[in-house]
Design a protein around this motif. Structure first.
Motif, short mmCIF file in Angstrom:
data_model
loop_
_atom_site.label_atom_id
_atom_site.label_comp_id
_atom_site.label_asym_id
_atom_site.label_seq_id
_atom_site.Cartn_x
_atom_site.Cartn_y
_atom_site.Cartn_z
N UNK A 196 0.82 -1.21 0.00
CA UNK A 196 0.00 0.00 0.00
C UNK A 196 0.85 1.26 0.00
N UNK A 197 2.12 1.14 0.38
CA UNK A 197 2.95 2.33 0.42
C UNK A 197 3.73 2.56 -0.87
N UNK A 198 4.24 1.49 -1.47
CA UNK A 198 5.20 1.68 -2.55
C UNK A 198 4.87 0.98 -3.86
N UNK A 199 3.87 0.13 -3.93
CA UNK A 199 3.67 -0.62 -5.16
C UNK A 199 2.58 -0.02 -6.02
N UNK A 200 2.72 -0.26 -7.33
CA UNK A 200 1.71 0.20 -8.28
C UNK A 200 0.46 -0.66 -8.11
N UNK A 201 -0.61 -0.05 -7.69
CA UNK A 201 -1.79 -0.83 -7.36
C UNK A 201 -3.01 -0.02 -7.74
N UNK A 202 -3.90 -0.60 -8.52
CA UNK A 202 -5.12 0.14 -8.79
C UNK A 202 -5.91 0.29 -7.49
N UNK A 203 -6.55 1.42 -7.32
CA UNK A 203 -7.40 1.65 -6.16
C UNK A 203 -6.65 1.58 -4.84
N UNK A 204 -5.38 2.00 -4.86
CA UNK A 204 -4.60 1.98 -3.63
C UNK A 204 -5.26 2.89 -2.58
N UNK A 205 -5.68 4.05 -3.03
CA UNK A 205 -6.34 4.99 -2.11
C UNK A 205 -7.57 4.37 -1.47
N UNK B 56 1.71 -6.98 -6.22
CA UNK B 56 1.03 -6.30 -5.12
C UNK B 56 -0.08 -7.15 -4.53
N UNK B 57 -0.77 -7.87 -5.40
CA UNK B 57 -1.89 -8.69 -4.91
C UNK B 57 -1.40 -9.87 -4.09
N UNK B 58 -0.23 -10.39 -4.46
CA UNK B 58 0.35 -11.46 -3.64
C UNK B 58 0.68 -10.93 -2.25
N UNK B 59 1.20 -9.69 -2.21
CA UNK B 59 1.54 -9.08 -0.93
C UNK B 59 0.29 -8.83 -0.09
N UNK B 60 -0.77 -8.40 -0.76
CA UNK B 60 -1.97 -7.96 -0.04
C UNK B 60 -2.91 -9.11 0.33
#
Lengths: 384, 337
Positions: A196-205, B56-60
């Motif tokens: 949540x801090x550093x990765x490219x993620x859709x809908x992180x917010x 990221x999804x693996x992390x989450x």
């Protein structure tokens, strides 16, 4: 703000006010600590704040009977020590005959009684009882005394509570619940926080908003459905639904929002260059996280661990719901709650049990206060 | 006993080992399935893209699973069940809510919760502010702060025992062993049964939570106060402002956001307060609160519908704070990176 050591009147008042506040905050706890170390009869007969002063007590004891008399110079004499048969001694300050006023006669000098008898009692309890005629057969003369007892402390309460009241067992249960429930969420939260801090993620917010929202969701909202799930899972797997695995997972779930929130705000604050340059060097996120971010995050991981440890150790609700109130599985808080019901007025049991319950958190707290405060500040002031 | 210790150790190993195995294994698998090196250039770029989309999804994933299973799904289920009867077998519409607002116990709880909400956050924040300011001016302030902070480490149940001992009552004429009654009789008053004193007993329970939470307020507000720029304070004192004026005209407004954070945090805590009431009075003598009432209906009344409705009402009370927090976090995110 400068701190001055000089004592002006207004500064004296300042010191006194702070002292009063500190006393108000510490005295209640001191009360149970002192009481837990006192004799149980003393707890129920005098306030714990008198524990350090010598206390005065009135007691009634008997002198030896007529069979102990000897003849000396034409008089009949009974000699001895008045505390001979009783275990708790003390210093006598005054005495009275029978059950009458125990302050009637001073110690030391002989006092003439009826029929020409005399009685002298010394501070340490030695007495000489003389009579011109032979003492009549029967039990010894009753004497009431005022004796002062020096402050005395005992660990007797701890012995009895640890063994007889099941506190020892509960202590172990609490440890069994707390340690895994503290360790398991850390890793899960750390990975999520990094994502949540550093990765490219859709809908992180959106995810961050959900975490922030879940921070304040009352636990009460989860209990009934979870209990139903647990019962069904228990039936399907053929195990009891109220077990340690269940409560570990429950505490993990309930602790995650705060864990992710706290870790994310810390990890997001790490220097950007550090992470970008590692990326340029071809490291993927897994490597960056395990080699760079995780070691740098140790302070905040410690903060969270302390929080979660205290939270789980001190929790009553989750333990009562997911472990039940069976004797075997009661944790310390649950045991203390049960004792409050069953041992209502027995303060020697309650104060001792309470102190055993709070001693671990206090040790953790005092030894790791710096991390605790740091976590508290990061978790509530910065945020984001 | 030994068995239990071993069991716990094994689970820690299995749990932590399982987590490690999942994170390590899934990432390794991703790297193997979509290798970024040892393949042709354009393929490598495509694989890198896949990696950065999936990773990221693996992390989450584990966190999302836990949050969904333990918080989100149950919350929704509770909302649904609040419209159902005792054993969730028949839809009853708003009956549970209608019942709640006509129920004597429930009204008592709402009223008491309201009292708690009025008193506890205000008392903690005010005391915390005062203590933070005062302890900042003396050389042993750090020790004083940590002693006042100490109850924060004590469980609500432990604190209840501590305070029950303070409130202990012995009949008139007997020697009082409870500190409060001893003080009262020393001043010539009559000993009181504080715990069952109508209406006021609520405040004696609140004292416990204030005692616990003031340390929290002190630490947070103390840190904020130390962040107030020295220049501002100096300028004010050169302009002739006294210490009290500096305090409430300059310091308090400067740290207002922190005061709100402390206030709302304690407010949320107050709404959930359960342990103190359960252990001190179990809701007797007019001290019932929502969280304890909900527990009562769940484990003594075995009524899921009513219990769920009470939980939802607690949630509704928390909702404004939740929305405010989310907004705050969102605006900070936009400000940050």
């Amino acid at each position: 703000m400068f701190k001055s050591m000089a004592l002006t009147p207004s500064r004296t008042i300042l010191h006194l006010i702070v002292l009063a506040l500190v006393l108000a905050w510490t005295i209640p706890t001191a009360g149970i600590l002192v009481s837990s170390l006192r004799d149980k009869n003393l707890i129920s007969s005098s306030g714990w704040w008198t524990a350090l002063s010598t206390s005065e007590r009135a007691v009634t004891l008997r002198l030896k009977g007529a069979e102990a008399q000897i003849e000396e110079n034409g008089q009949f004499v009974i000699k001895g020590n008045i505390f001979e048969d009783s275990e708790d001694r003390g210093t006598i300050s005054s005495w009275g005959l029978g059950t009458r006023d125990p302050r009637a006669n001073p110690v030391g000098s002989a006092v003439t009684l009826e029929d020409g008898q005399t009685l002298a009692i010394q501070q340490n309890g030695d007495y000489v009882f003389t009579s011109p005629t032979r003492f009549e057969e029967g039990r010894g003369q009753r004497v009431s005394l005022i004796k002062t007892v020096p402050p005395s402390f005992t660990t007797e309460n701890y012995n009895s509570v640890l063994h007889a009241e099941g506190i020892g067992r509960s202590f172990l249960n609490s440890l069994t619940v707390t340690i895994p429930a503290t360790i398991i969420p850390i890793l899960i939260a750390a990975f999520a926080a990094y994502a949540l801090a550093w990765m490219q993620l859709p809908a992180r917010g959106f995810f961050v908003a959900v975490i922030v929202g879940l921070l304040v969701v009352p636990l009460q909202l989860s209990l009934i459905p979870l209990l139903t799930i647990y019962n069904q899972a228990g039936q399907a797997l053929g195990v009891t639904p109220k077990g340690y695995v269940g409560i570990w997972l429950a505490h993990t779930g309930f602790g995650l929002p705060f864990a992710i929130y706290l870790l994310r705000s810390y990890i997001a604050g790490l220097p950007k260059d550090l992470i970008e340059s590692a990326k340029v060097d071809g490291a993927n996120d897994f490597r960056i996280f395990t080699r760079i971010v995780l070691p740098l995050s140790l302070p905040v991981l410690a903060s969270f661990a302390i929080f979660q440890f205290l939270w789980v150790w001190n929790d009553l609700l989750v333990a009562m719901v997911f472990l039940g109130t069976d004797n075997e599985q009661l944790v310390l808080t649950g045991r203390l709650n049960a004792l409050l019901g069953s041992r209502g007025g027995q303060w020697e049991i309650l104060t001792t049990s309470a102190f055993i319950t709070i001693v671990v958190p206090l040790v953790v707290f005092f030894s790791l206060q710096r991390y605790f405060v740091r976590g508290l500040l990061a978790g509530s002031v910065k945020g984001g | 006993m030994l068995e239990q210790v071993l069991y716990a150790l094994v689970t820690i190993l299995v749990g932590v080992g399982g987590c490690l195995a999942y994170f390590y294994g899934s990432n390794l698998l991703l790297d193997r399935l979509f290798p970024a090196d040892a393949v042709k250039h354009d393929r490598a770029i495509r694989n890198l893209k896949v990696q950065s989309t999936v990773r990221p999804w693996l992390f989450l994933a584990p966190a999302l699973l836990f949050l969904t299973l333990y918080l989100i799904y149950p919350a929704i289920q509770t909302l649904i069940w609040s419209f159902f009867n005792k054993d969730a077998s028949a839809f009853v519409g708003l009956d549970n809510y209608v019942w709640a607002f006509q129920d004597e116990q429930f009204r008592q709880s709402i009223f008491n919760n309201f009292l708690w909400l009025l008193v506890v956050p205000a008392a903690c924040t005010l005391l915390g502010l005062i203590i933070a300011v005062l302890t900042d001016r003396i050389w042993w302030g750090a020790i004083a702060r940590s002693l006042i902070f100490l109850p924060l480490a004590i469980s609500f149940v432990g604190a209840s025992v501590i305070w029950k001992f303070v409130y202990d009552y012995r009949g008139e004429g007997q020697e009082q062993i409870g500190l409060l009654n001893a003080v009262v009789t020393w001043f010539g008053g009559d000993p009181q049964v504080w715990i069952s004193m109508p209406f006021w007993n609520n405040f004696f329970l609140m004292v416990i939570l204030v005692w616990i939470q003031t340390g929290f307020a002190t630490v947070i507000l103390g840190a904020a106060l130390r962040g107030v720029p020295e220049d501002t304070l100096e300028a004010a004192s050169i302009d002739g402002a006294g210490p009290f004026k500096i305090f409430y005209r300059i310091m308090v407004p400067q740290i207002m956001p922190t005061i709100i954070v402390v206030w709302t945090t304690i407010t949320v805590l107050v709404l959930k307060v359960f342990d103190i009431v359960l252990t001190m009075t179990n809701g007797q003598w007019g001290t019932q609160v929502l969280a304890n009432l909900m527990y009562d209906w769940m484990f003594r009344g075995f009524d899921y519908g009513k219990s769920a409705a009470i939980a939802i009402i607690i949630m509704v009370a928390v909702l404004p704070i939740m929305i405010w927090n989310i907004r705050q976090a969102n605006s900070e995110q936009k400000g940050g990176h």
